[in-house]
Motif scaffolding. Sequence first.
Motif, PDB file in Angstrom:
ATOM      1  N   LEU A  41      36.937  31.837  41.372  1.00 36.71           N
ATOM      2  CA  LEU A  41      37.995  32.474  40.576  1.00 36.71           C
ATOM      3  C   LEU A  41      37.872  33.991  40.609  1.00 36.71           C
ATOM      4  O   LEU A  41      38.876  34.700  40.594  1.00 36.71           O
ATOM      5  CB  LEU A  41      37.941  31.954  39.134  1.00 36.71           C
ATOM      6  N   VAL A  42      36.640  34.492  40.637  1.00 39.21           N
ATOM      7  CA  VAL A  42      36.440  35.944  40.744  1.00 39.21           C
ATOM      8  C   VAL A  42      37.002  36.456  42.066  1.00 39.21           C
ATOM      9  O   VAL A  42      37.674  37.496  42.115  1.00 39.21           O
ATOM     10  CB  VAL A  42      34.942  36.284  40.611  1.00 39.21           C
ATOM     11  N   HIS A  45      40.717  36.546  41.859  1.00 37.52           N
ATOM     12  CA  HIS A  45      41.198  37.670  41.046  1.00 37.52           C
ATOM     13  C   HIS A  45      41.178  38.964  41.851  1.00 37.52           C
ATOM     14  O   HIS A  45      42.104  39.776  41.775  1.00 37.52           O
ATOM     15  CB  HIS A  45      40.338  37.813  39.795  1.00 37.52           C
ATOM     16  N   TYR A  73      44.032  38.903  44.177  1.00 38.12           N
ATOM     17  CA  TYR A  73      45.268  39.197  43.440  1.00 38.12           C
ATOM     18  C   TYR A  73      45.433  40.696  43.209  1.00 38.12           C
ATOM     19  O   TYR A  73      46.528  41.259  43.386  1.00 38.12           O
ATOM     20  CB  TYR A  73      45.246  38.454  42.107  1.00 38.12           C
ATOM     21  N   ARG A  74      44.354  41.375  42.875  1.00 39.14           N
ATOM     22  CA  ARG A  74      44.432  42.830  42.663  1.00 39.14           C
ATOM     23  C   ARG A  74      44.734  43.564  43.971  1.00 39.14           C
ATOM     24  O   ARG A  74      45.491  44.536  43.986  1.00 39.14           O
ATOM     25  CB  ARG A  74      43.120  43.336  42.058  1.00 39.14           C
ATOM     26  N   LYS A 133      34.341  45.912  38.940  1.00 34.55           N
ATOM     27  CA  LYS A 133      34.453  45.078  37.739  1.00 34.55           C
ATOM     28  C   LYS A 133      34.864  45.937  36.552  1.00 34.55           C
ATOM     29  O   LYS A 133      34.028  46.424  35.782  1.00 34.55           O
ATOM     30  CB  LYS A 133      33.131  44.355  37.488  1.00 34.55           C
ATOM     31  N   GLY A 145      40.468  43.545  33.485  1.00 34.07           N
ATOM     32  CA  GLY A 145      40.544  42.089  33.510  1.00 34.07           C
ATOM     33  C   GLY A 145      39.522  41.449  34.421  1.00 34.07           C
ATOM     34  O   GLY A 145      39.042  40.341  34.144  1.00 34.07           O
ATOM     35  N   LEU A 146      39.166  42.110  35.523  1.00 37.90           N
ATOM     36  CA  LEU A 146      38.173  41.541  36.432  1.00 37.90           C
ATOM     37  C   LEU A 146      36.804  41.453  35.758  1.00 37.90           C
ATOM     38  O   LEU A 146      36.046  40.503  35.995  1.00 37.90           O
ATOM     39  CB  LEU A 146      38.081  42.378  37.712  1.00 37.90           C
ATOM     40  N   THR A 188      36.932  38.417  33.621  1.00 40.42           N
ATOM     41  CA  THR A 188      36.868  37.215  34.461  1.00 40.42           C
ATOM     42  C   THR A 188      35.440  36.933  34.901  1.00 40.42           C
ATOM     43  O   THR A 188      34.982  35.784  34.875  1.00 40.42           O
ATOM     44  CB  THR A 188      37.774  37.379  35.690  1.00 40.42           C
ATOM     45  N   TYR A 189      34.730  37.975  35.281  1.00 35.99           N
ATOM     46  CA  TYR A 189      33.350  37.808  35.744  1.00 35.99           C
ATOM     47  C   TYR A 189      32.453  37.351  34.595  1.00 35.99           C
ATOM     48  O   TYR A 189      31.625  36.448  34.767  1.00 35.99           O
ATOM     49  CB  TYR A 189      32.839  39.122  36.335  1.00 35.99           C
ATOM     50  N   LEU A 228      44.748  44.325  34.607  1.00 36.81           N
ATOM     51  CA  LEU A 228      44.299  43.219  35.453  1.00 36.81           C
ATOM     52  C   LEU A 228      43.553  43.717  36.665  1.00 36.81           C
ATOM     53  O   LEU A 228      43.865  44.777  37.181  1.00 36.81           O
ATOM     54  CB  LEU A 228      45.511  42.384  35.873  1.00 36.81           C
TER      55      LEU A 228
END
Length: 273
Positions: free
Chosen positions: A90-91, A94, A97-98, A123, A126-127, A130-131, A273
């Motif tokens: 998922l990281v 993300h 996505y960025r 990081k 939002g990242l 997420t992490y 994000l």
Amino acid sequence: MNWSIFEGLLSGVNKYSTAFGRIWLSLVFIFRVLVYLVTAERVWSDDHKDFECNTRQPGCTNACFDEFFPVSHVRLWALQLILVTCPSLLVVMHVAYRKAREMKYQETVGKEGGHLYLNPGKKRGGLWWTYVCSLLFKASIDTIFLYVFHSLYPRYTLPPMVKCHEAPCPNTVDCYIAKPSEKNIFTLFMVVTAIVCILLNLVELIYLVGKRCSECAAARKARATHSEHYPDWVTSPNKHKDLLSSDLIFLGSDTHPPLLPDQPRAHVKKTVL
């Protein structure tokens, strides 16, 4: 299985992880996944075939095996490894996505229009969340599975012989487990590696939170020092705007240039994000 895709995912996870995250990744895929694929499946492949009871009553052996092995070790480990590695992917998603947002923004406004993310893999915003959530999820999954294993198999070990009185057995019968010592060795190995992974996740979580707290403290100290050198800035109408700009730059960039009161930012792109 396409190993090139698998290798690309692992390199992406390793690229956006901290030093503790890289150690965790090596431990998972070398000492857990490879051990599971190479040895564990072979050790448990004959567990049902070699599970014998001292009776010839039809169905008794199957009933006793289901009582003492409600869920196979191998299947539980497979589910555990799948769930514990998903948050790291998922990281990577993300970050992708960025990068896609940054590319689309550059195509829209051009290179002179600034950046949404100076470093999409950094990081921040939002990242970072997420992490951090991925670390909590991984530690929680390993802890839950350790509890489940302990509930099903006390002390994570298997006895060489168990007594069974389940129907349709005519009475209490003795059943013998195949290769219990070998199975106990691999079970304890997987348990120890899971505990080490939990500790690594917690250490990495403390490291990230401590680093973020120190950065926030340094930013507050810098603003306090700046207000001492420029006392007129405290009552300036642009104070709120400059503080907001400073927070946005802190979230989205690697460096944090000071905001001078006589040179307010004309435009800052807000992104989380």
